[in-house]
Design an enzyme around this catalytic site. Structure first.
Site, PDB file in Angstrom:
ATOM      1  N   ASP A 129       0.767  -1.385  -0.030  1.00 52.29           N
ATOM      2  CA  ASP A 129      -0.124  -0.026  -0.091  1.00 52.29           C
ATOM      3  C   ASP A 129       0.955   1.434  -0.295  1.00 52.29           C
ATOM      4  OD1 ASP A 129      -2.082   1.588   0.298  1.00 52.29           O
ATOM      5  OD2 ASP A 129      -2.550   1.298   2.351  1.00 52.29           O
ATOM      6  N   GLU A 160      -2.478  10.556   0.596  1.00 54.69           N
ATOM      7  CA  GLU A 160      -3.895   9.726   0.644  1.00 54.69           C
ATOM      8  C   GLU A 160      -4.115   8.933   2.046  1.00 54.69           C
ATOM      9  OE1 GLU A 160      -6.192   5.961   0.143  1.00 54.69           O
ATOM     10  OE2 GLU A 160      -4.275   6.169   0.724  1.00 54.69           O
ATOM     11  N   GLU A 161      -3.072   8.677   2.678  1.00 52.15           N
ATOM     12  CA  GLU A 161      -3.349   8.351   3.830  1.00 52.15           C
ATOM     13  C   GLU A 161      -4.236   9.027   4.932  1.00 52.15           C
ATOM     14  OE1 GLU A 161      -3.446   5.020   4.100  1.00 52.15           O
ATOM     15  OE2 GLU A 161      -1.932   3.985   2.867  1.00 52.15           O
TER      16      GLU A 161
END
Length: 402
Positions: A129, A160-161
């Site tokens: 990921d 994004e996280e």
């Protein structure tokens, strides 16, 4: 589980047979040796550079240099200080029909790269990921650039996280390529399957204000921790059947992710807070927010009457369940519970979500995948890109006929 048709093999007596092998672990090799070596080289370097969200500068710079060496034109979009999205395209064609995208940030903590060549397991933070997707996407695009006349571009975003600030920035970028891309292929760990959709998202923070006092005389204060505990108990009741559901995505879930309150055991807590993540299986963020407000109405009224207060803060607008295109022949499909950048890219476009590795090991200390999952991802991204190019060709024909 996918099957691959292998070449016809000659038998001793001159006839031929067609071999079909399964699963992908039995197929060897999937890619030419030089392609696999480049894939593993790229994947390793991406993992070895720590890029926990807010610290993506080094990996973005390295990736930019790498893509330039592959004859891409590279643009860096500043999202915040020392944080850049990487946008790359071939030649002078900046506005392409197809966009391939993933993210280069990871969750903490950093775990170093390893490759067990006996089992061909490759691990480390981001191996799944989503640096597995990034590496496979780049190698896949490289193999198709000439065939597509460079009508394809790459976008690797930060953040994004932790809410998607990188994709939001690209979406609203004043220099965003125009016209917008018609097909976007996103990369996240999907077990090598096409995702038909994922749950929506709403993030809330409950802030409670009380009044500090000595714990020996609690009636002189107002415990923010007590108020917060009562509020969370009400939300436990709400999440046990009181939130929207759907046949496609199941039940809406609510997670109390971070709870804080007070300063010491012998002090009545003056402040407390709880960060809550809601994964929407149905409805909208507003519907769920209104349900939370209603559930806590009496708690808020009681807090105010005692001399304290309770506030419910929406961390962002959130988004409802996200339906995603998955109509490409030959792929298994699934839905997932995690969030992605898919709903954050504004515009009308066909969108696909695919990637190697499993979300069940992402964000863990045993994040890893098999080498052949990476190799298969290159093949599958190529299949998706080719399918996307046919979609675009069909649209172009329709426009020309009008």
């Amino acid at each position: 589980m996918r099957f691959q048709q292998l070449p016809l093999l000659p038998l001793i007596w001159g006839t031929t047979i067609a071999l079909t092998q399964s699963p992908i672990h039995a197929l060897s090799p999937l890619l030419p040796e030089a392609t696999t070596n480049e894939l593993l080289h790229l994947h390793r370097h991406l993992i070895e550079i720590e890029s926990i969200t807010e610290n993506e500068y080094e990996v973005g710079q390295w990736l930019s240099t790498y893509l330039k060496k592959q004859n891409f034109t590279v643009e860096l979009q500043e999202v915040s200080e020392n944080r850049y999205n990487v946008y790359a395209y071939g030649g002078e064609k900046r506005s392409t029909s197809i966009l391939v995208s993933s993210h280069i940030d990871t969750v903490p903590p950093f775990w170093p790269y390893y490759h067990n060549k006996t089992t061909d397991i490759i691990g480390g933070r981001g191996s799944v990921d989503a640096k597995g997707s990034v590496a496979a996407q780049i190698v896949a695009v490289q193999g198709l650039r000439e065939q597509l006349n460079d009508d394809i571009s790459l976008l690797f975003v930060v953040g994004e996280e932790t809410g998607g600030d990188g994709m939001r920035a690209f979406s609203s970028w004043s220099e965003r390529p125009s016209p917008a891309h018609e097909v976007v292929i996103f990369g996240e760990p999907t077990e090598g399957k096409l995702v038909c959709g994922h749950k929506g998202m709403l993030q809330l923070t409950i802030h409670v204000k009380g009044k500090a006092a000595h714990s020996g005389y609690p009636w002189l204060g107002v415990s923010a921790n007590d108020i917060l505990s009562e509020a969370l108990s009400k939300l436990l009741v709400l999440r046990n059947g009181g939130l929207p559901s759907s046949e496609k995505y199941g039940n809406t879930t609510m997670n109390f992710g971070k709870i804080e309150g007070g300063v010491a055991a012998n002090v009545v807590a003056e402040t407390a807070s709880a960060k809550i993540a809601v994964r929407l299986a149905g409805g909208t963020p507003k519907i769920v927010y209104d349900l939370v407000v209603e559930a806590l109405t009496d708690v808020k009224a009681g807090a105010k009457q005692a001399g304290g207060d309770l506030l419910i803060e929406r961390e962002s607008e959130g988004y409802p369940p996200v339906n995603i295109d998955c109509d490409v022949e030959g792929f298994e499909t699934l839905t997932v519970n995690y969030g992605t950048d898919v709903p954050l890219l504004a515009g009308e476009h066909k969108r696909f979500l695919y990637g190697p590795g499993s979300i069940f090991v992402a964000h863990s200390d045993h994040e890893a995948l098999e080498k052949k999952e990476l190799e298969q991802a290159v093949l599958d991204y190529r299949r998706l890109i080719i399918a996307a190019s046919k979609v675009e060709h069909h649209k172009t024909q329709e426009v020309e006929e009008l």
